[in-house]
Design a protein around this motif. Structure first.
Motif, PDB file in Angstrom:
ATOM      1  N   ASP A  72       0.688 -29.787  -9.488  1.00 35.02           N
ATOM      2  CA  ASP A  72      -0.699 -30.050  -9.360  1.00 35.02           C
ATOM      3  C   ASP A  72      -1.365 -28.790  -8.383  1.00 35.02           C
ATOM      4  O   ASP A  72      -2.502 -28.268  -8.805  1.00 35.02           O
ATOM      5  CB  ASP A  72      -1.021 -31.307  -8.418  1.00 35.02           C
ATOM      6  N   THR A  73      -0.668 -28.284  -7.539  1.00 29.87           N
ATOM      7  CA  THR A  73      -1.231 -27.127  -6.548  1.00 29.87           C
ATOM      8  C   THR A  73      -1.261 -25.883  -7.395  1.00 29.87           C
ATOM      9  O   THR A  73      -2.430 -25.231  -7.693  1.00 29.87           O
ATOM     10  CB  THR A  73      -0.166 -26.944  -5.562  1.00 29.87           C
ATOM     11  N   ILE A  74      -0.281 -25.633  -8.387  1.00 24.97           N
ATOM     12  CA  ILE A  74      -0.323 -24.363  -9.169  1.00 24.97           C
ATOM     13  C   ILE A  74      -1.242 -24.434 -10.132  1.00 24.97           C
ATOM     14  O   ILE A  74      -2.048 -23.646 -10.426  1.00 24.97           O
ATOM     15  CB  ILE A  74       1.227 -24.202 -10.012  1.00 24.97           C
ATOM     16  N   MET A  75      -1.543 -25.946 -10.703  1.00 24.77           N
ATOM     17  CA  MET A  75      -2.529 -25.947 -11.640  1.00 24.77           C
ATOM     18  C   MET A  75      -3.904 -25.501 -11.213  1.00 24.77           C
ATOM     19  O   MET A  75      -4.855 -24.998 -11.994  1.00 24.77           O
ATOM     20  CB  MET A  75      -2.538 -27.352 -12.661  1.00 24.77           C
ATOM     21  N   ARG A  76      -4.216 -26.092 -10.178  1.00 28.91           N
ATOM     22  CA  ARG A  76      -5.498 -25.657  -9.285  1.00 28.91           C
ATOM     23  C   ARG A  76      -5.594 -24.340  -9.065  1.00 28.91           C
ATOM     24  O   ARG A  76      -6.929 -23.724  -9.470  1.00 28.91           O
ATOM     25  CB  ARG A  76      -5.398 -26.439  -8.035  1.00 28.91           C
ATOM     26  N   GLN A  78      -4.373 -21.867 -10.650  1.00 26.54           N
ATOM     27  CA  GLN A  78      -4.349 -21.336 -12.149  1.00 26.54           C
ATOM     28  C   GLN A  78      -5.816 -21.139 -12.393  1.00 26.54           C
ATOM     29  O   GLN A  78      -6.296 -20.322 -13.100  1.00 26.54           O
ATOM     30  CB  GLN A  78      -3.521 -21.606 -13.138  1.00 26.54           C
ATOM     31  N   GLN A  79      -6.669 -22.081 -11.971  1.00 25.94           N
ATOM     32  CA  GLN A  79      -8.093 -22.144 -12.302  1.00 25.94           C
ATOM     33  C   GLN A  79      -9.172 -21.108 -11.399  1.00 25.94           C
ATOM     34  O   GLN A  79     -10.246 -20.867 -11.530  1.00 25.94           O
ATOM     35  CB  GLN A  79      -8.772 -23.462 -12.128  1.00 25.94           C
ATOM     36  N   VAL A  80      -8.611 -20.775 -10.259  1.00 28.37           N
ATOM     37  CA  VAL A  80      -9.145 -19.801  -9.280  1.00 28.37           C
ATOM     38  C   VAL A  80      -9.020 -18.352  -9.935  1.00 28.37           C
ATOM     39  O   VAL A  80      -8.130 -18.154 -10.381  1.00 28.37           O
ATOM     40  CB  VAL A  80      -8.398 -19.862  -7.860  1.00 28.37           C
ATOM     41  N   THR A  81     -10.229 -17.813 -10.069  1.00 26.41           N
ATOM     42  CA  THR A  81     -10.204 -16.415 -10.431  1.00 26.41           C
ATOM     43  C   THR A  81      -9.932 -15.444  -9.415  1.00 26.41           C
ATOM     44  O   THR A  81     -10.124 -15.667  -8.196  1.00 26.41           O
ATOM     45  CB  THR A  81     -11.827 -16.040 -10.980  1.00 26.41           C
ATOM     46  N   GLY A  82      -9.453 -14.243  -9.806  1.00 23.53           N
ATOM     47  CA  GLY A  82      -9.378 -13.248  -8.822  1.00 23.53           C
ATOM     48  C   GLY A  82      -7.884 -12.696  -9.107  1.00 23.53           C
ATOM     49  O   GLY A  82      -6.831 -13.265  -9.623  1.00 23.53           O
ATOM     50  N   GLU A  83      -7.575 -11.316  -8.470  1.00 23.09           N
ATOM     51  CA  GLU A  83      -6.335 -10.828  -8.448  1.00 23.09           C
ATOM     52  C   GLU A  83      -5.380 -11.625  -7.659  1.00 23.09           C
ATOM     53  O   GLU A  83      -4.034 -11.688  -8.024  1.00 23.09           O
ATOM     54  CB  GLU A  83      -6.382  -9.374  -8.088  1.00 23.09           C
ATOM     55  N   MET A  84      -5.594 -12.079  -6.644  1.00 24.95           N
ATOM     56  CA  MET A  84      -4.740 -12.786  -5.857  1.00 24.95           C
ATOM     57  C   MET A  84      -4.059 -13.842  -6.477  1.00 24.95           C
ATOM     58  O   MET A  84      -3.014 -14.450  -6.228  1.00 24.95           O
ATOM     59  CB  MET A  84      -5.168 -13.182  -4.467  1.00 24.95           C
ATOM     60  N   THR A  85      -4.600 -14.499  -7.304  1.00 27.56           N
ATOM     61  CA  THR A  85      -4.278 -15.848  -8.059  1.00 27.56           C
ATOM     62  C   THR A  85      -3.588 -15.770  -9.377  1.00 27.56           C
ATOM     63  O   THR A  85      -3.134 -16.753  -9.924  1.00 27.56           O
ATOM     64  CB  THR A  85      -5.401 -16.843  -8.126  1.00 27.56           C
ATOM     65  N   LYS A  92       6.932 -16.950 -14.196  1.00 26.89           N
ATOM     66  CA  LYS A  92       7.553 -17.908 -15.295  1.00 26.89           C
ATOM     67  C   LYS A  92       8.037 -18.990 -14.222  1.00 26.89           C
ATOM     68  O   LYS A  92       7.974 -20.396 -14.755  1.00 26.89           O
ATOM     69  CB  LYS A  92       8.759 -17.319 -15.855  1.00 26.89           C
ATOM     70  N   MET A  93       8.520 -18.880 -13.118  1.00 29.37           N
ATOM     71  CA  MET A  93       8.976 -20.182 -12.200  1.00 29.37           C
ATOM     72  C   MET A  93       7.716 -21.042 -12.013  1.00 29.37           C
ATOM     73  O   MET A  93       7.969 -22.209 -12.242  1.00 29.37           O
ATOM     74  CB  MET A  93       9.460 -19.581 -10.931  1.00 29.37           C
ATOM     75  N   LEU A  94       6.605 -20.691 -11.951  1.00 34.51           N
ATOM     76  CA  LEU A  94       5.533 -21.449 -11.663  1.00 34.51           C
ATOM     77  C   LEU A  94       4.930 -22.066 -12.841  1.00 34.51           C
ATOM     78  O   LEU A  94       4.463 -23.323 -12.788  1.00 34.51           O
ATOM     79  CB  LEU A  94       4.246 -20.543 -10.827  1.00 34.51           C
ATOM     80  N   THR A  95       4.843 -21.274 -13.768  1.00 32.34           N
ATOM     81  CA  THR A  95       4.487 -21.888 -15.237  1.00 32.34           C
ATOM     82  C   THR A  95       5.576 -22.925 -15.775  1.00 32.34           C
ATOM     83  O   THR A  95       5.110 -23.923 -16.365  1.00 32.34           O
ATOM     84  CB  THR A  95       4.117 -20.991 -16.327  1.00 32.34           C
ATOM     85  N   ASP A  96       6.696 -22.822 -15.402  1.00 34.61           N
ATOM     86  CA  ASP A  96       7.897 -23.766 -15.742  1.00 34.61           C
ATOM     87  C   ASP A  96       7.519 -25.152 -14.969  1.00 34.61           C
ATOM     88  O   ASP A  96       7.877 -26.358 -15.584  1.00 34.61           O
ATOM     89  CB  ASP A  96       9.283 -23.365 -15.466  1.00 34.61           C
ATOM     90  N   ILE A  97       7.112 -25.175 -13.821  1.00 38.36           N
ATOM     91  CA  ILE A  97       7.044 -26.478 -12.760  1.00 38.36           C
ATOM     92  C   ILE A  97       5.694 -27.172 -13.738  1.00 38.36           C
ATOM     93  O   ILE A  97       5.671 -28.208 -13.896  1.00 38.36           O
ATOM     94  CB  ILE A  97       6.637 -26.126 -11.577  1.00 38.36           C
TER      95      ILE A  97
END
Length: 113
Positions: A72-76, A78-85, A92-97
């Motif tokens: 849930d945190t990762i998906m939130r 992913q919606q934030v714009t900018g280089e840091m996010t 891949k590790m985060l998208t796998d979760i």
């Protein structure tokens, strides 16, 4: 008024549910938020309340709360714009979760809808 009724109904269902229903002990506010969001997307009636409650119960039976919280945190993020996010969209590790959560939600759709 409708939101208050909806929240009251969800809370009543949570308190009346058998103890083993919510696998992995998801916190009540998380379950409530999921059900309210699901009903907002699918319809605000008793049938959808039952189906949405089934959906979070199914997700909870598939993945532990800690994994759900991470996804849930990762998906939130992913919606934030900018280089840091950007890493939340690219690692891949985060998208796998997130993929684990999406697969659990697909299974919930099959079981509940």
């Amino acid at each position: 008024m409708l939101r208050r009724w909806l929240l009251g109904t969800v809370m009543a269902l949570l308190f009346l549910a058998p103890q083993g229903t919510l696998a992995n002990d998801y916190p009540t506010p998380v379950v409530t938020d999921y059900v309210i969001g699901c009903m907002a997307s699918n319809g605000q009636n008793q049938d959808m309340l039952r189906r949405c409650a089934c959906s979070i119960d199914t997700v909870a039976s598939i993945m532990p709360y800690q994994t759900y919280e991470k996804a849930d945190t990762i998906m939130r993020m992913q919606q934030v714009t900018g280089e840091m996010t950007g890493m939340f969209r690219e690692m891949k590790m985060l998208t796998d979760i997130v993929k684990q959560l999406r697969l659990a939600q697909i299974e919930a759709d099959f079981r509940c809808f």
